[in-house]
Design an enzyme around this catalytic site. Structure first.
Site, PDB file in Angstrom:
ATOM      1  N   LYS A 142       5.832  17.733  62.328  1.00 48.27           N
ATOM      2  CA  LYS A 142       5.679  16.372  62.810  1.00 48.27           C
ATOM      3  C   LYS A 142       6.715  15.516  62.096  1.00 48.27           C
ATOM      4  O   LYS A 142       7.194  15.874  61.034  1.00 48.27           O
ATOM      5  CB  LYS A 142       4.259  15.866  62.604  1.00 48.27           C
ATOM      6  CG  LYS A 142       3.719  15.947  61.185  1.00 48.27           C
ATOM      7  CD  LYS A 142       2.237  15.591  61.196  1.00 48.27           C
ATOM      8  CE  LYS A 142       1.638  15.539  59.810  1.00 48.27           C
ATOM      9  NZ  LYS A 142       1.120  16.838  59.366  1.00 48.27           N
ATOM     10  N   ASP A 195       6.359  12.994  57.326  1.00 45.03           N
ATOM     11  CA  ASP A 195       6.050  13.586  58.628  1.00 45.03           C
ATOM     12  C   ASP A 195       5.011  12.799  59.427  1.00 45.03           C
ATOM     13  O   ASP A 195       4.813  13.051  60.606  1.00 45.03           O
ATOM     14  CB  ASP A 195       5.645  15.074  58.496  1.00 45.03           C
ATOM     15  CG  ASP A 195       4.478  15.298  57.558  1.00 45.03           C
ATOM     16  OD1 ASP A 195       3.945  14.318  56.997  1.00 45.03           O
ATOM     17  OD2 ASP A 195       4.100  16.478  57.381  1.00 45.03           O
ATOM     18  N   ARG A 196       4.354  11.822  58.806  1.00 50.24           N
ATOM     19  CA  ARG A 196       3.363  11.039  59.547  1.00 50.24           C
ATOM     20  C   ARG A 196       3.932   9.695  59.977  1.00 50.24           C
ATOM     21  O   ARG A 196       4.920   9.224  59.418  1.00 50.24           O
ATOM     22  CB  ARG A 196       2.134  10.782  58.680  1.00 50.24           C
ATOM     23  CG  ARG A 196       1.406  12.045  58.309  1.00 50.24           C
ATOM     24  CD  ARG A 196       0.095  11.725  57.616  1.00 50.24           C
ATOM     25  NE  ARG A 196      -0.628  12.960  57.348  1.00 50.24           N
ATOM     26  CZ  ARG A 196      -1.934  13.038  57.158  1.00 50.24           C
ATOM     27  NH1 ARG A 196      -2.665  11.941  57.181  1.00 50.24           N
ATOM     28  NH2 ARG A 196      -2.509  14.202  56.949  1.00 50.24           N
ATOM     29  N   ASP A 240       4.389   8.674  55.576  1.00 49.37           N
ATOM     30  CA  ASP A 240       3.618   9.151  54.425  1.00 49.37           C
ATOM     31  C   ASP A 240       4.527   9.720  53.340  1.00 49.37           C
ATOM     32  O   ASP A 240       5.752   9.602  53.409  1.00 49.37           O
ATOM     33  CB  ASP A 240       2.565  10.180  54.856  1.00 49.37           C
ATOM     34  CG  ASP A 240       3.187  11.500  55.275  1.00 49.37           C
ATOM     35  OD1 ASP A 240       4.337  11.490  55.746  1.00 49.37           O
ATOM     36  OD2 ASP A 240       2.523  12.548  55.124  1.00 49.37           O
ATOM     37  N   SER A 290       2.118  15.822  50.619  1.00 51.67           N
ATOM     38  CA  SER A 290       2.046  14.928  51.769  1.00 51.67           C
ATOM     39  C   SER A 290       1.516  13.541  51.437  1.00 51.67           C
ATOM     40  O   SER A 290       2.080  12.858  50.590  1.00 51.67           O
ATOM     41  CB  SER A 290       1.231  15.591  52.865  1.00 51.67           C
ATOM     42  OG  SER A 290       1.363  14.873  54.055  1.00 51.67           O
ATOM     43  N   HIS A 291       0.390  13.169  52.032  1.00 55.89           N
ATOM     44  CA  HIS A 291      -0.150  11.811  51.873  1.00 55.89           C
ATOM     45  C   HIS A 291      -1.054  11.681  50.644  1.00 55.89           C
ATOM     46  O   HIS A 291      -1.577  10.609  50.385  1.00 55.89           O
ATOM     47  CB  HIS A 291      -0.940  11.442  53.120  1.00 55.89           C
ATOM     48  CG  HIS A 291      -2.041  12.423  53.389  1.00 55.89           C
ATOM     49  ND1 HIS A 291      -1.778  13.698  53.842  1.00 55.89           N
ATOM     50  CD2 HIS A 291      -3.369  12.342  53.209  1.00 55.89           C
ATOM     51  CE1 HIS A 291      -2.916  14.349  53.947  1.00 55.89           C
ATOM     52  NE2 HIS A 291      -3.904  13.559  53.573  1.00 55.89           N
ATOM     53  N   ASP A 332       5.695  12.643  52.489  1.00 56.77           N
ATOM     54  CA  ASP A 332       6.776  13.575  52.813  1.00 56.77           C
ATOM     55  C   ASP A 332       7.448  13.261  54.146  1.00 56.77           C
ATOM     56  O   ASP A 332       8.263  14.054  54.624  1.00 56.77           O
ATOM     57  CB  ASP A 332       6.273  15.019  52.777  1.00 56.77           C
ATOM     58  CG  ASP A 332       5.196  15.298  53.790  1.00 56.77           C
ATOM     59  OD1 ASP A 332       4.470  14.355  54.165  1.00 56.77           O
ATOM     60  OD2 ASP A 332       5.057  16.457  54.220  1.00 56.77           O
TER      61      ASP A 332
HETATM   62  C1  VG1 Z   1      -4.921  16.881  57.557  1.00 53.73           C
HETATM   63  C2  VG1 Z   1      -4.932  16.367  58.976  1.00 53.73           C
HETATM   64  C3  VG1 Z   1      -4.194  17.344  59.866  1.00 53.73           C
HETATM   65  C4  VG1 Z   1      -2.779  17.557  59.324  1.00 53.73           C
HETATM   66  C5  VG1 Z   1      -2.831  17.990  57.876  1.00 53.73           C
HETATM   67  C6  VG1 Z   1      -1.459  18.070  57.246  1.00 53.73           C
HETATM   68  O1  VG1 Z   1      -5.554  18.145  57.499  1.00 53.73           O
HETATM   69  O2  VG1 Z   1      -6.256  16.161  59.431  1.00 53.73           O
HETATM   70  O3  VG1 Z   1      -4.183  16.844  61.180  1.00 53.73           O
HETATM   71  O4  VG1 Z   1      -2.124  18.544  60.069  1.00 53.73           O
HETATM   72  O5  VG1 Z   1      -3.578  17.037  57.115  1.00 53.73           O
HETATM   73  O6  VG1 Z   1      -0.789  16.852  57.313  1.00 53.73           O
HETATM   74  P1  VG1 Z   1      -7.080  18.351  57.053  1.00 53.73           P
HETATM   75  O7  VG1 Z   1      -7.281  19.838  57.062  1.00 53.73           O
HETATM   76  O8  VG1 Z   1      -7.228  17.697  55.720  1.00 53.73           O
HETATM   77  O9  VG1 Z   1      -7.905  17.631  58.082  1.00 53.73           O
HETATM   78  V1  VG1 Z   1       0.257  16.380  56.071  1.00 53.73           V
HETATM   79  O10 VG1 Z   1       1.094  15.019  56.549  1.00 53.73           O
HETATM   80  O11 VG1 Z   1      -0.941  16.048  54.878  1.00 53.73           O
HETATM   81  O12 VG1 Z   1       1.110  17.720  55.666  1.00 53.73           O
HETATM   82 CO    CO Z   2       2.741  14.572  55.422  1.00 53.56          CO
END
Ligand code: VG1
Ligand code: CO
Length: 543
Positions: free
Chosen positions: A376, A281-282, A277, A113-114, A279
């Site tokens: 998302k 989704d953000r 981000d 992801s990010h 992947d």
């Molecule tokens: C974080 C965010 C959460 C989101 C998750 C996955 O998780 O706070 O809201 O669903 O990332 O997003 P955490 O447990 O680190 O707070 V993604 O775009 O990184 O798959």
């Molecule tokens: Co993501």
């Protein structure tokens, strides 16, 4: 066909987090590491033999290698067909779309992801189920349990396959279907939005900048915004996906999308800015010199969804993750629809979406989505905003200010303390938990605490229960402090402190959020003893 049964020994650190298994690339490069986890998935899923799976990732470093390994293992495990994005690319929402449209057993998505990428960055693997959404907890626990006892995995001895052209290939008895990663997704977007209205916007003076952050949305945004909607060339910046994201965090916030923020702040700059981000989704939404907080964005989309063709008949209900601000709750109350509060992570929205209880949901962490997929969706959120801007003929700032006028403004902030000692973080949360009972009726930052709990959630559809989802202090005036440990970090622990307060008085709507929340933030840090537990006097990131 040369199927090998490779002996292996289990690893003990493979518990998947909020979004699958996410680790440093160097961890994934250990012999048998990825293979163990993938075989644990195949062993835990029913119906793998003869099935169709989707496969793709965000293109980060190790994506190409991992895809080839997974293909060989899928062939050796009897999978009939794997649908792969060209060059191994599929954004997370596009993968969800492909799984649903082509009715696959599920899909494997390769992404962290990010999190930063590259040889010293992070990598990840997640499984999405047949509904297109992240695997439910029962399934990820089954993967984890299996990975603790696994002693062998199945893999085909074969050369790498060429995934650079859209076509069908054979790998042993398995068919690989290489698809254009954008087409299904772009087709779905065309069914949801009034694209003509957005086209007219771009045909006029309206200008936007989309920052793909050298991550997976580059090809999607270029195709949809520039080719299909007629936005001028150059609307998409950093649009070429790079294995290390150009050395940056592919994380759309004010800190990491600094180039975009500067463009929007410049005099005579664009009307609209957005970023996604790693992947895809953000999303982050900006107006001309104006930042939209993700919690406000969710509330505004709920209030204006009827301007978008797919949601013209109204929303059955909405949902937000627990730490997301209550701005959307006020909209739901005004609309007379249900608002669900779920634990952090998209999988909890999936069952509400599947049951038709909600059609819009979101998180404070720049995540918004709807029932069109089960993830998302960054570009979808951008198109929602564009469609609403086009339909209403108002600027982003005008839409937000009107919203505050009607519902009041919910000031919101998240303070992240990253890479802290895991034991210190656990001790801090345990102490908070132990102190909960004495809190109601006490004052903090000149506000009276109404309730305090450790958030627990029972899924209204399947009755499954999730405990310990965050410490929640709710004040009599509706303000909140929430403490939670991240489930996606890969080094030590990350403590997140979420702050919100509601301001009905329009004369105070121009305050910046940090000023408006300063007292609450100081009280939150002192109450939890953050300095005492972690040695940190200030957060690393404030969003
Ligand atoms: C974080 C965010 C959460 C989101 C998750 C996955 O998780 O706070 O809201 O669903 O990332 O997003 P955490 O447990 O680190 O707070 V993604 O775009 O990184 O798959
Ligand atoms: Co993501």
């Amino acid at each position: 066909m040369n199927i090998q049964i490779q002996a292996t020994t289990p690893f003990t650190d493979q518990r998947p987090g909020t979004s699958g298994l996410r680790k440093a690339v160097t961890v994934f490069q250990q012999p048998h590491y990825l293979e163990n986890f993938v075989q644990s998935m195949f062993d835990s899923l029913s119906g793998v033999a003869g099935s169709t799976l989707a496969l793709g990732g965000d293109g980060r470093y190790h994506n190409k290698t991992a895809i080839q390994t997974i293909l060989r293992m899928a062939a050796a495990n009897g999978v009939a067909r794997v649908i792969v994005g060209r060059d191994g690319i599929l954004s997370t929402p596009a993968a969800s779309c492909v799984i649903r449209k082509r009715r696959t057993l599920g899909g494997l998505i390769l992404s962290a992801s990010h999190n930063p990428g590259g040889p010293h960055g992070d990598f990840g693997v997640k499984f999405n189920a047949a509904n297109g959404g992240p695997a439910p907890e029962a399934l990820t626990e089954a993967f984890f349990a299996r990975s603790k006892t696994i002693d062998s995995y199945r893999i085909l001895a074969a050369d790498d396959v060429d995934l650079s052209q859209d076509r069908e290939l054979a790998l042993g008895a398995m068919t690989i279907e290489v698809i254009d990663p954008v087409v299904d997704y772009a087709g779905l977007m065309a069914e949801i939005f009034d694209l003509d209205a957005i086209r007219r916007l771009f045909a006029g003076n309206f200008r936007m900048v989309f920052d793909a952050m050298h991550a997976v949305t580059g090809p999607y945004a270029t195709e949809i915004l520039e080719r299909r909607l007629g936005a001028p060339a150059g609307t998409v910046i950093n649009g070429v996906p790079l294995e290390d994201f150009g050395g940056h965090h592919p994380d759309p916030n004010l800190v990491h999308a600094a180039e975009l923020v500067a463009r929007l702040a410049a005099p005579g700059g664009p009307d609209f800015g957005a970023a996604s981000d790693g992947d895809g989704d953000r999303n982050m939404i900006l107006g001309a010199n104006f930042y939209v907080s993700p919690s406000d964005s969710l509330a505004v989309l709920a209030a204006n969804a009827h301007h978008v063709p797919r949601y013209a008949a109204g929303l059955p209900g909405v949902a937000r993750s627990m730490p997301t601000s209550q701005a959307v709750d006020r909209v739901a109350a005004a609309l007379g629809i249900r608002c669900y509060e779920t634990p952090t992570g998209w999988k909890f929205f999936g069952s509400l979406l599947d049951a038709g209880l909600i059609s819009l949901c979101g998180e404070e962490s720049f995540g918004t989505g709807s029932d069109h997929v089960r993830e998302k969706d960054g570009l979808w959120a951008v198109l929602m905003w564009l469609n609403i801007v086009a339909a209403r003929g108002l600027s982003v700032e005008q839409i937000i200010r009107e919203h505050w006028q009607i519902y009041g403004r919910t000031f919101y902030g998240r303070h992240d303390y990253e890479g802290i000692d895991s034991n210190a973080a656990a001790a801090l949360i345990a102490e908070l938990r132990d102190g909960l009972a004495g809190l109601p009726g006490r004052d903090l930052a000149d506000r009276r605490i109404a309730t305090a709990d450790d958030f627990a959630y029972t899924d209204p559809v399947d009755g499954s229960r999730s405990d310990h989802q965050g410490i929640r202090l709710v004040f009599e005036d509706g303000a909140r402090i929430v403490y939670r440990l991240s489930g996606t970090g890969t080094a030590g622990a990350t403590l997140r402190v979420y702050l919100e307060s509601h301001e009905p008085d329009p004369r105070r709507h121009n305050l910046d959020a940090a000023t408006a929340l300063a007292d609450l933030a100081a009280a939150a840090a002192a109450h939890a003893g953050i300095l005492r537990h972690t040695g940190r006097a200030a957060p690393d990131v404030v969003t």
